[in-house]
Scaffold this motif. Sequence first.
Motif, PDB file in Angstrom:
ATOM      1  N   THR A   1     -13.871   6.983 -26.432  1.00 40.61           N
ATOM      2  CA  THR A   1     -14.034   8.064 -25.209  1.00 40.61           C
ATOM      3  C   THR A   1     -15.556   7.893 -24.721  1.00 40.61           C
ATOM      4  OG1 THR A   1     -14.453  10.019 -26.588  1.00 40.61           O
ATOM      5  CG2 THR A   1     -12.168   9.623 -25.730  1.00 40.61           C
ATOM      6  N   ASN A   2     -16.467   7.546 -25.582  1.00 41.15           N
ATOM      7  CA  ASN A   2     -17.739   7.627 -25.166  1.00 41.15           C
ATOM      8  C   ASN A   2     -18.582   6.532 -26.021  1.00 41.15           C
ATOM      9  OD1 ASN A   2     -18.594   8.904 -27.718  1.00 41.15           O
ATOM     10  ND2 ASN A   2     -17.738  10.803 -26.813  1.00 41.15           N
ATOM     11  N   LEU A   3     -19.822   6.358 -25.541  1.00 45.39           N
ATOM     12  CA  LEU A   3     -20.760   5.487 -26.151  1.00 45.39           C
ATOM     13  C   LEU A   3     -20.850   5.883 -27.566  1.00 45.39           C
ATOM     14  CD1 LEU A   3     -23.210   4.652 -23.287  1.00 45.39           C
ATOM     15  CD2 LEU A   3     -21.318   3.091 -24.072  1.00 45.39           C
ATOM     16  N   GLU A   4     -21.280   6.958 -27.996  1.00 42.64           N
ATOM     17  CA  GLU A   4     -21.416   7.285 -29.375  1.00 42.64           C
ATOM     18  C   GLU A   4     -20.532   6.909 -30.228  1.00 42.64           C
ATOM     19  OE1 GLU A   4     -21.787   9.406 -26.822  1.00 42.64           O
ATOM     20  OE2 GLU A   4     -23.996  10.118 -26.715  1.00 42.64           O
ATOM     21  N   GLU A   5     -19.158   7.006 -29.872  1.00 44.44           N
ATOM     22  CA  GLU A   5     -18.075   6.612 -30.666  1.00 44.44           C
ATOM     23  C   GLU A   5     -18.060   4.979 -30.932  1.00 44.44           C
ATOM     24  OE1 GLU A   5     -14.480   7.862 -29.166  1.00 44.44           O
ATOM     25  OE2 GLU A   5     -14.802  10.029 -29.461  1.00 44.44           O
ATOM     26  N   VAL A   6     -18.308   4.317 -30.016  1.00 43.25           N
ATOM     27  CA  VAL A   6     -18.362   2.804 -29.920  1.00 43.25           C
ATOM     28  C   VAL A   6     -19.790   2.447 -31.194  1.00 43.25           C
ATOM     29  CG1 VAL A   6     -18.854   0.745 -28.701  1.00 43.25           C
ATOM     30  CG2 VAL A   6     -17.485   2.476 -27.761  1.00 43.25           C
ATOM     31  N   ALA A   7     -20.854   3.107 -30.935  1.00 39.92           N
ATOM     32  CA  ALA A   7     -22.119   2.683 -31.620  1.00 39.92           C
ATOM     33  C   ALA A   7     -22.139   3.167 -32.873  1.00 39.92           C
ATOM     34  CB  ALA A   7     -23.306   3.619 -30.836  1.00 39.92           C
ATOM     35  N   TYR A   8     -21.455   4.153 -33.307  1.00 37.60           N
ATOM     36  CA  TYR A   8     -21.646   4.549 -34.710  1.00 37.60           C
ATOM     37  C   TYR A   8     -20.313   4.466 -35.642  1.00 37.60           C
ATOM     38  CZ  TYR A   8     -26.059   5.871 -32.617  1.00 37.60           C
ATOM     39  OH  TYR A   8     -27.156   6.013 -32.232  1.00 37.60           O
ATOM     40  N   VAL A   9     -19.279   3.878 -34.982  1.00 41.88           N
ATOM     41  CA  VAL A   9     -18.031   3.942 -35.608  1.00 41.88           C
ATOM     42  C   VAL A   9     -18.029   2.802 -36.754  1.00 41.88           C
ATOM     43  CG1 VAL A   9     -16.552   2.115 -34.068  1.00 41.88           C
ATOM     44  CG2 VAL A   9     -15.454   4.175 -35.184  1.00 41.88           C
ATOM     45  N   GLU A  10     -17.206   2.966 -37.575  1.00 40.50           N
ATOM     46  CA  GLU A  10     -17.129   1.799 -38.523  1.00 40.50           C
ATOM     47  C   GLU A  10     -16.693   0.640 -37.913  1.00 40.50           C
ATOM     48  OE1 GLU A  10     -17.738   2.123 -41.965  1.00 40.50           O
ATOM     49  OE2 GLU A  10     -18.322   4.039 -42.127  1.00 40.50           O
ATOM     50  N   LEU A  11     -17.236  -0.247 -38.501  1.00 41.44           N
ATOM     51  CA  LEU A  11     -17.052  -1.661 -37.807  1.00 41.44           C
ATOM     52  C   LEU A  11     -15.547  -2.162 -37.873  1.00 41.44           C
ATOM     53  CD1 LEU A  11     -18.796  -3.857 -36.463  1.00 41.44           C
ATOM     54  CD2 LEU A  11     -18.892  -5.125 -38.835  1.00 41.44           C
ATOM     55  N   ASP A  12     -14.755  -1.589 -38.938  1.00 41.13           N
ATOM     56  CA  ASP A  12     -13.507  -1.865 -39.173  1.00 41.13           C
ATOM     57  C   ASP A  12     -12.461  -1.392 -38.041  1.00 41.13           C
ATOM     58  OD1 ASP A  12     -14.230  -3.439 -41.445  1.00 41.13           O
ATOM     59  OD2 ASP A  12     -13.527  -1.837 -43.039  1.00 41.13           O
ATOM     60  N   GLU A  13     -12.841  -0.272 -37.295  1.00 37.84           N
ATOM     61  CA  GLU A  13     -12.185   0.366 -36.324  1.00 37.84           C
ATOM     62  C   GLU A  13     -12.201  -0.563 -35.279  1.00 37.84           C
ATOM     63  OE1 GLU A  13     -12.459   4.243 -35.905  1.00 37.84           O
ATOM     64  OE2 GLU A  13     -12.914   4.889 -38.120  1.00 37.84           O
ATOM     65  N   LEU A  14     -13.182  -1.259 -34.870  1.00 38.25           N
ATOM     66  CA  LEU A  14     -13.284  -2.187 -33.603  1.00 38.25           C
ATOM     67  C   LEU A  14     -12.663  -3.577 -34.022  1.00 38.25           C
ATOM     68  CD1 LEU A  14     -17.218  -1.633 -32.851  1.00 38.25           C
ATOM     69  CD2 LEU A  14     -15.218  -1.046 -31.473  1.00 38.25           C
ATOM     70  N   LEU A  15     -12.418  -3.982 -35.073  1.00 34.78           N
ATOM     71  CA  LEU A  15     -12.037  -5.119 -35.662  1.00 34.78           C
ATOM     72  C   LEU A  15     -10.411  -5.325 -35.334  1.00 34.78           C
ATOM     73  CD1 LEU A  15     -13.930  -6.227 -38.743  1.00 34.78           C
ATOM     74  CD2 LEU A  15     -14.238  -7.219 -36.523  1.00 34.78           C
ATOM     75  N   VAL A  16      -9.839  -4.010 -35.486  1.00 33.29           N
ATOM     76  CA  VAL A  16      -8.519  -3.627 -35.046  1.00 33.29           C
ATOM     77  C   VAL A  16      -8.068  -4.261 -33.914  1.00 33.29           C
ATOM     78  CG1 VAL A  16      -8.193  -2.309 -37.080  1.00 33.29           C
ATOM     79  CG2 VAL A  16      -8.293  -1.441 -34.667  1.00 33.29           C
ATOM     80  N   ILE A  17      -9.089  -4.172 -33.051  1.00 34.04           N
ATOM     81  CA  ILE A  17      -8.702  -4.664 -31.430  1.00 34.04           C
ATOM     82  C   ILE A  17      -8.434  -5.875 -31.047  1.00 34.04           C
ATOM     83  CG2 ILE A  17      -9.514  -4.491 -29.283  1.00 34.04           C
ATOM     84  CD1 ILE A  17     -11.439  -1.935 -29.795  1.00 34.04           C
ATOM     85  N   ASP A  18      -7.305  -6.318 -30.576  1.00 30.36           N
ATOM     86  CA  ASP A  18      -7.050  -7.916 -30.313  1.00 30.36           C
ATOM     87  C   ASP A  18      -8.294  -8.441 -29.657  1.00 30.36           C
ATOM     88  OD1 ASP A  18      -4.695  -7.374 -31.141  1.00 30.36           O
ATOM     89  OD2 ASP A  18      -3.594  -6.927 -29.509  1.00 30.36           O
ATOM     90  N   GLY A  19      -8.449  -9.603 -30.445  1.00 33.05           N
ATOM     91  CA  GLY A  19      -9.574 -10.298 -29.788  1.00 33.05           C
ATOM     92  C   GLY A  19     -10.975 -10.070 -30.021  1.00 33.05           C
ATOM     93  N   VAL A  20     -11.039  -9.233 -30.873  1.00 27.96           N
ATOM     94  CA  VAL A  20     -12.576  -8.693 -31.479  1.00 27.96           C
ATOM     95  C   VAL A  20     -12.837  -9.105 -32.874  1.00 27.96           C
ATOM     96  CG1 VAL A  20     -14.136  -6.705 -31.835  1.00 27.96           C
ATOM     97  CG2 VAL A  20     -12.485  -6.647 -29.808  1.00 27.96           C
ATOM     98  N   ASP A  21     -13.699  -9.959 -32.846  1.00 24.20           N
ATOM     99  CA  ASP A  21     -14.075 -10.343 -34.227  1.00 24.20           C
ATOM    100  C   ASP A  21     -15.539  -9.748 -34.841  1.00 24.20           C
ATOM    101  OD1 ASP A  21     -16.141 -11.633 -32.890  1.00 24.20           O
ATOM    102  OD2 ASP A  21     -15.222 -13.629 -32.765  1.00 24.20           O
ATOM    103  N   GLU A  22     -16.183  -9.999 -35.834  1.00 29.00           N
ATOM    104  CA  GLU A  22     -17.100  -9.429 -36.408  1.00 29.00           C
ATOM    105  C   GLU A  22     -18.236  -9.518 -35.411  1.00 29.00           C
ATOM    106  OE1 GLU A  22     -19.609  -8.926 -40.547  1.00 29.00           O
ATOM    107  OE2 GLU A  22     -17.604  -9.822 -40.598  1.00 29.00           O
TER     108      GLU A  22
END
Length: 539
Positions: A386-407
């Motif tokens: 919902t905001n930039l803080e969540e993207v900036a400081y979330v665990e990397l694994d939570e971004l990797l579950v998005i389709d098309g997003v690698d490390e």
Amino acid sequence: MAITSANQLELLQTAEAVAREKMIDPSLVIEAMEESLARAAKSRYGAEMDIRVAIDRKTGKATFTRVRTVVEDEELENYQAEFTVEQAKQYLDDPKVGDTLVEEVPPVDMGRIAAQSAKQVILQKVREAERDKQYEEFKDRIGTIINAQVKREEFGNVHVDVGMGEAVLRRNEKIGRESYRPNDRIRCYIKDVRREARGPQIFLSRTAPEFMAELFKMEVPEIYDGIIEIKAVARDPGSRAKIAVISYDNSIDPVGACVGMRGSRVQAVVNELQGEKIDIIPWNEDQPTFLVNALQPAEVSKVVLDEEAERIEVVVPEDQLSLAIGRRGQNVRLASQLTNLDIDIMTEAEDSERRQKEFEERTKLFMETLDLDEFFAQLLVSEGFTNLEEVAYVELDELLVIDGVDEDTAQELQARARDILEAQAREALEKARSLGAEDSLIEFEGLTPQMVVALAEDGVKTLEDFATCADWELAGGWTTVDGERIKDDGLLEPFDLSLEEAQDLVMTARVMLGWVDPADLEADAAEEGEEAVDEEAEA
């Protein structure tokens, strides 16, 4: 009339007769007689004299005495009722301040005026005794139902006979346009009993929610026995009501018990309340579940509870909207009173439109700040960001579950988000300093530069200023004015600061400034912990 020539037993007989008629203690009547005789004697011997009368409770003989009290020399004011130690030596052995000299004086002959005055004193005392007895009888009956007889109706207010006096059913406490005639029987709830100069005032009600609860207690034995409890009542007197009940015996259905065989129990209450329709609702500790029950007969699709604001959003199908709101908002108003929550009702279409709008706003935020295309931004929003803080400081694994997003892509996203947040922080820091915010506030742990800007814009520029703030001034809250809840906007509310977080920040600032001893805080916390343990043990 001379006391000496009167039949002394007549005094006692008169006292007994008056006490029996007024149903009060005979000793109160005799005390009134003693006071009236003493007043008559003062008119003969002098108003400044301390004349007292004692009537023998067995023989009826009245004894008149003059009392003089020993006082200090400088306190001597009334020469007829007081005298000094030196003067008292003529009458008393070793007199001391506070001692009294009691001398019997001849009885007085009461003329017509004195006798009339004595009669008035006795009547006044008897009335006061009646009022006290009436107050004592009814003050402990507040919250109960009384059966009374109508005496008269004046300007819409009904005056009823309650045995030892009168009670009043005010116009606004009657159901609808009820009207009564003299000698009608009426059942009311004793709402209040006040001791006033003109005597105890007993106020009745037929519109109070408690009246309905007491009627159910009379009709439903399980409620009287405590097996079923009435948790809440909301009424629109004479029209509709909702009552929430819970059973402490799993084998008894609380709703069925209150309805009774073929509706006999609830119908008895409905008849007493002039046909008021009653919805009997099972009570539930879970507020959303309870609200769904309270909105019956409407069907609810979704409930979103904001506990801090004590508000709740209810989503209903389009065809259920009018039923949920009720005629002139009656259904939702009663449900709100029953649950003690502010209720916002919307249709599924309105809820969908709102969520779509939020989705578009968040998508636009990520597109503009992170330089993403629309599809990628929508993927982030769909995953719950919902905001930039969540993207900036979330665990990397939570971004990797998005389709098309690698490390590498995930690390690039976080780097962009952090760069933007740092730039925003630097800009806010400069603005805070330009507004006059001091380092003590800027460097205080728990406040972001953006928060400091919001505080400085409102005049809070030092740590001392911050420490004087109330928690609700920072986090916001709700105030009830004339039964209506009004929103209080907090200085840091846009930053999702909770009331508890605000309390912790303010208290930390006060400790740092030396205004509060940390040991006191620890003692308070330990005491609260013990109280919580005791409450759990009792439960």
